[in-house]
Design an enzyme around this catalytic site. Structure first.
Site, PDB file in Angstrom:
ATOM      1  N   HIS A  83       0.850  -1.184   0.000  1.00 16.35           N
ATOM      2  CA  HIS A  83       0.000   0.000   0.000  1.00 16.35           C
ATOM      3  C   HIS A  83       0.881   1.228   0.000  1.00 16.35           C
ATOM      4  O   HIS A  83       1.942   1.229   0.630  1.00 16.35           O
ATOM      5  CB  HIS A  83      -0.922   0.009   1.231  1.00 16.35           C
ATOM      6  CG  HIS A  83      -2.070   0.939   1.079  1.00 16.35           C
ATOM      7  ND1 HIS A  83      -1.967   2.275   1.351  1.00 16.35           N
ATOM      8  CD2 HIS A  83      -3.330   0.722   0.643  1.00 16.35           C
ATOM      9  CE1 HIS A  83      -3.133   2.850   1.092  1.00 16.35           C
ATOM     10  NE2 HIS A  83      -3.973   1.927   0.654  1.00 16.35           N
ATOM     11  N   ASP A 133      -7.954  -5.297  -0.180  1.00 16.47           N
ATOM     12  CA  ASP A 133      -8.455  -6.125  -1.275  1.00 16.47           C
ATOM     13  C   ASP A 133      -8.095  -7.599  -1.133  1.00 16.47           C
ATOM     14  O   ASP A 133      -8.568  -8.432  -1.899  1.00 16.47           O
ATOM     15  CB  ASP A 133      -7.912  -5.605  -2.623  1.00 16.47           C
ATOM     16  CG  ASP A 133      -8.489  -4.245  -2.956  1.00 16.47           C
ATOM     17  OD1 ASP A 133      -9.689  -4.053  -2.730  1.00 16.47           O
ATOM     18  OD2 ASP A 133      -7.739  -3.379  -3.443  1.00 16.47           O
TER      19      ASP A 133
HETATM   20  N1  CMC Z   1       4.117  -7.478  -4.901  1.00 16.50           N
HETATM   21  C1  CMC Z   1       5.473  -7.482  -5.044  1.00 16.50           C
HETATM   22  N2  CMC Z   1       6.244  -6.397  -4.828  1.00 16.50           N
HETATM   23  C2  CMC Z   1       5.619  -5.268  -4.470  1.00 16.50           C
HETATM   24  C3  CMC Z   1       4.228  -5.183  -4.303  1.00 16.50           C
HETATM   25  C4  CMC Z   1       3.474  -6.352  -4.536  1.00 16.50           C
HETATM   26  N3  CMC Z   1       2.142  -6.346  -4.403  1.00 16.50           N
HETATM   27  N4  CMC Z   1       3.880  -3.928  -3.948  1.00 16.50           N
HETATM   28  C5  CMC Z   1       5.032  -3.230  -3.890  1.00 16.50           C
HETATM   29  N5  CMC Z   1       6.095  -4.042  -4.184  1.00 16.50           N
HETATM   30  C6  CMC Z   1       7.522  -3.689  -4.175  1.00 16.50           C
HETATM   31  C7  CMC Z   1       7.892  -2.872  -5.395  1.00 16.50           C
HETATM   32  O1  CMC Z   1       8.336  -3.702  -6.452  1.00 16.50           O
HETATM   33  C8  CMC Z   1       8.987  -1.995  -4.838  1.00 16.50           C
HETATM   34  O2  CMC Z   1      10.154  -2.777  -4.738  1.00 16.50           O
HETATM   35  P1  CMC Z   1      11.615  -2.140  -5.038  1.00 16.50           P
HETATM   36  O3  CMC Z   1      11.824  -1.132  -3.929  1.00 16.50           O
HETATM   37  O4  CMC Z   1      12.559  -3.290  -5.020  1.00 16.50           O
HETATM   38  O5  CMC Z   1      11.529  -1.484  -6.383  1.00 16.50           O
HETATM   39  C9  CMC Z   1       8.543  -1.696  -3.416  1.00 16.50           C
HETATM   40  O6  CMC Z   1       7.725  -2.821  -3.053  1.00 16.50           O
HETATM   41  C10 CMC Z   1       7.744  -0.411  -3.284  1.00 16.50           C
HETATM   42  O7  CMC Z   1       6.668  -0.465  -4.216  1.00 16.50           O
HETATM   43  P2  CMC Z   1       6.072   0.781  -4.992  1.00 16.50           P
HETATM   44  O8  CMC Z   1       5.475   0.300  -6.266  1.00 16.50           O
HETATM   45  O9  CMC Z   1       7.117   1.868  -5.077  1.00 16.50           O
HETATM   46  O10 CMC Z   1       4.969   1.249  -3.973  1.00 16.50           O
HETATM   47  P3  CMC Z   1       3.758   2.188  -4.302  1.00 16.50           P
HETATM   48  O11 CMC Z   1       3.433   2.886  -3.049  1.00 16.50           O
HETATM   49  O12 CMC Z   1       4.036   3.023  -5.499  1.00 16.50           O
HETATM   50  O13 CMC Z   1       2.590   1.161  -4.708  1.00 16.50           O
HETATM   51  C11 CMC Z   1       0.735  -0.263  -4.638  1.00 16.50           C
HETATM   52  C12 CMC Z   1       1.536   0.817  -3.905  1.00 16.50           C
HETATM   53  C13 CMC Z   1      -0.556  -0.557  -3.850  1.00 16.50           C
HETATM   54  C14 CMC Z   1       0.332   0.261  -6.030  1.00 16.50           C
HETATM   55  C15 CMC Z   1       1.579  -1.540  -4.754  1.00 16.50           C
HETATM   56  O14 CMC Z   1       1.912  -2.049  -3.485  1.00 16.50           O
HETATM   57  C16 CMC Z   1       0.902  -2.630  -5.602  1.00 16.50           C
HETATM   58  O15 CMC Z   1       1.027  -2.608  -6.823  1.00 16.50           O
HETATM   59  N6  CMC Z   1       0.158  -3.600  -4.959  1.00 16.50           N
HETATM   60  C17 CMC Z   1      -0.602  -4.579  -5.688  1.00 16.50           C
HETATM   61  C18 CMC Z   1      -1.923  -3.967  -6.151  1.00 16.50           C
HETATM   62  C19 CMC Z   1      -2.913  -3.809  -5.020  1.00 16.50           C
HETATM   63  O16 CMC Z   1      -3.121  -4.696  -4.205  1.00 16.50           O
HETATM   64  N7  CMC Z   1      -3.584  -2.637  -4.996  1.00 16.50           N
HETATM   65  C20 CMC Z   1      -4.610  -2.336  -3.996  1.00 16.50           C
HETATM   66  C21 CMC Z   1      -4.171  -1.260  -3.058  1.00 16.50           C
HETATM   67  S1  CMC Z   1      -5.208  -1.083  -1.600  1.00 16.50           S
HETATM   68  C22 CMC Z   1      -6.790  -0.650  -2.120  1.00 16.50           C
HETATM   69  C23 CMC Z   1      -6.862   0.466  -3.088  1.00 16.50           C
HETATM   70  O17 CMC Z   1      -6.119   1.442  -3.050  1.00 16.50           O
HETATM   71  O18 CMC Z   1      -7.757   0.422  -3.931  1.00 16.50           O
END
Ligand code: CMC
Length: 428
Positions: A307, A364
């Site tokens: 998140h 989710d």
């Molecule tokens: N699986 C594997 N690695 C992950 C995941 C994941 N679900 N989420 C983040 N990471 C890793 C990412 O690769 C990065 O690693 P590194 O530092 O080595 O590059 C690190 O964790 C930080 O990730 P980020 O993409 O910079 O984080 P963000 O804040 O931009 O993204 C997020 C947040 C929710 C988009 C992301 O965690 C994600 O894609 N999760 C899966 C989709 C999901 O479940 N979304 C629902 C969110 S909650 C309800 C809502 O908002 O609707």
């Protein structure tokens, strides 16, 4: 100056005031940054940008706290009804009995959707994704209520709020019915909000349908948990669109579209599809953990994990995980996917990759398992999220208008070509 941020750039010093929220969140006020220094800030994904000051929802991602208007999500989810929470978010206080009766009755009386909207609906392919139908029909509502274009008509705003709250569940059930080839159901206004929705979803003209209170209660909790989440992607979209003085229906329709993406609300559908895939492949959760750890090469993310704000347990996920156990037990549903989800969670929470990045299950991760147990099909999951999030979007749109916020218009750092001479097509 006390509590000021000093910035030295190009040999000159500038001072910017700091400010603190009611829960001690701290910010630099850089409203005059460009005017004073000629610089803007670059903050991809707005990871450090406070877009507004808001009195609606407080969340502390480090501590795993979520509150609507000061009330804890745990309290609201266990004690309130979804419509009470909607009132709280939109109008700022929990309603008195009289206020609630007025609000609820108004919603009950507006559940019917203009029959001409059916003609638009009939033009969609039978297999249209319900989110595509939902965003289009919410947008179409603005054509049916042109008084919504007048942004000075404060009085009619309440009417549009009531219409949206009342009609969204009706519209939401249409696409499901149609995908089955079943006739749509009209709302029944002797039913409460959630039973009315369930009746429109599941009743058939050929047999009686009785709303199971276990199902209605589970849905009540899920909708409350989704009702607001401060400046997330879809809410920011609603505020940004509304800041141009676009009407409420258009703004909410844009929010529905933003919610659909798999990184946001669309993740609930992705989670259940991922869990199904794991189950059908023999249940090897470690294979998926490894794929997620190599996201850079595999492009795979563990949906329902991570998140932007929570770097600790998402408090909504805690409540939903427990609700999943309770609801499945009460309904006598044995879904093997629940065990796979628990195994996946355990494996991830013990894996250095997830621990070091503070990746926990989010709202989710378990919600889809409950929706499924309630009989709600996978492609309706994100629609359920939208029904829950609607009061939050409305509250944020209303606050943005009442605070008379300027049109949202970020800056950029241009990296394209510098001035070039135009050559006619023959010379290129
Ligand atoms: N699986 C594997 N690695 C992950 C995941 C994941 N679900 N989420 C983040 N990471 C890793 C990412 O690769 C990065 O690693 P590194 O530092 O080595 O590059 C690190 O964790 C930080 O990730 P980020 O993409 O910079 O984080 P963000 O804040 O931009 O993204 C997020 C947040 C929710 C988009 C992301 O965690 C994600 O894609 N999760 C899966 C989709 C999901 O479940 N979304 C629902 C969110 S909650 C309800 C809502 O908002 O609707």
């Amino acid at each position: 100056m006390a509590n000021a941020a000093e910035l030295t750039v190009d040999g000159k010093s500038y001072s910017f005031p700091t400010l603190e929220g009611s829960e001690h969140e701290k910010a630099f006020d850089i409203s005059n940054l460009r005017d004073q220094t000629g610089y803007v800030t670059l903050d991809r994904g707005y990871k450090n940008t406070g877009a507004t000051q808001s009195g609606i929802t407080f969340l502390d991602g480090e501590e795993g706290i979520l509150r609507y208007r000061g009330y804890s999500i745990e309290d609201l989810a266990s004690k309130a009804s979804f419509l009470e929470v909607a009132y709280l978010l939109i109008y700022g206080e929990l309603p008195t009995q009289d206020e609630f009766a007025t609000f609820e009755t108004a919603i009950r009386r507006h559940t019917l959707v203009n029959e001409d909207m059916r003609k638009i609906f009939d033009g969609f392919p039978v297999n249209a994704h319900p989110m595509a139908v939902l965003s289009s029909l919410v947008s179409a509502m603005s054509a049916f209520y042109p008084d919504s274009y007048d942004d000075t008509a404060e009085a009619s705003t309440d009417q549009h709020i009531i219409r949206l709250m009342a009609k969204l569940p009706t519209i939401a059930t249409w696409s499901y019915k149609r995908s089955l080839g079943h006739p749509i159901n009209y709302p029944k206004n002797n039913l409460d909000y959630i039973p009315n929705f369930l009746n429109m979803m599941f009743a058939l003209p050929v047999e009686d349908y009785k709303v199971d209170p276990v199902v209605a209660e589970a849905l009540n909790v899920l909708l409350i948990l989704h009702a607001d989440h401060e400046q997330n992607c879809s809410t920011s979209t609603v505020r940004l669109v509304g800041s141009s003085k676009a009407n409420l229906y258009s703004s909410i329709s844009a929010g529905v579209s933003a919610l659909w993406g798999p990184l946001h609300g669309g993740a609930n559908q992705e989670v259940i599809e991922m869990l199904e895939e794991i189950k059908n492949g023999g249940g090897d959760v470690n294979k998926y953990i490894d794929m997620a750890k190599n996201a850079k090469t595999t492009g795979f993310r563990l949906f329902g994990f991570g998140h932007r704000v929570y770097k600790n347990f998402d408090p909504r996920a805690r409540i939903i995980k427990k609700a999943a156990d309770d609801v499945l037990a009460k309904l006598g549903v044995n879904d093997p996917v629940l065990e796979i989800a628990k195994g996946l969670e355990e494996a991830a929470l013990n894996d250095e990759y997830f621990v070091s990045r503070k990746l926990y299950p989010n709202v989710d991760f378990y919600s889809g398992i409950i929706y499924r147990a309630l009989g709600i099909p996978t492609n309706m999951f994100t629609v359920m999220f939208a029904i829950g999030r609607l009061p939050g979007w409305i509250a944020q749109w209303k606050e943005m208008r009442e605070q008379k916020e300027p049109i949202g218009r970020p800056r950029q750092i241009y990296t394209g070509a510098t001035l070039r001479e135009f050559k006619s097509i023959e010379q290129r």
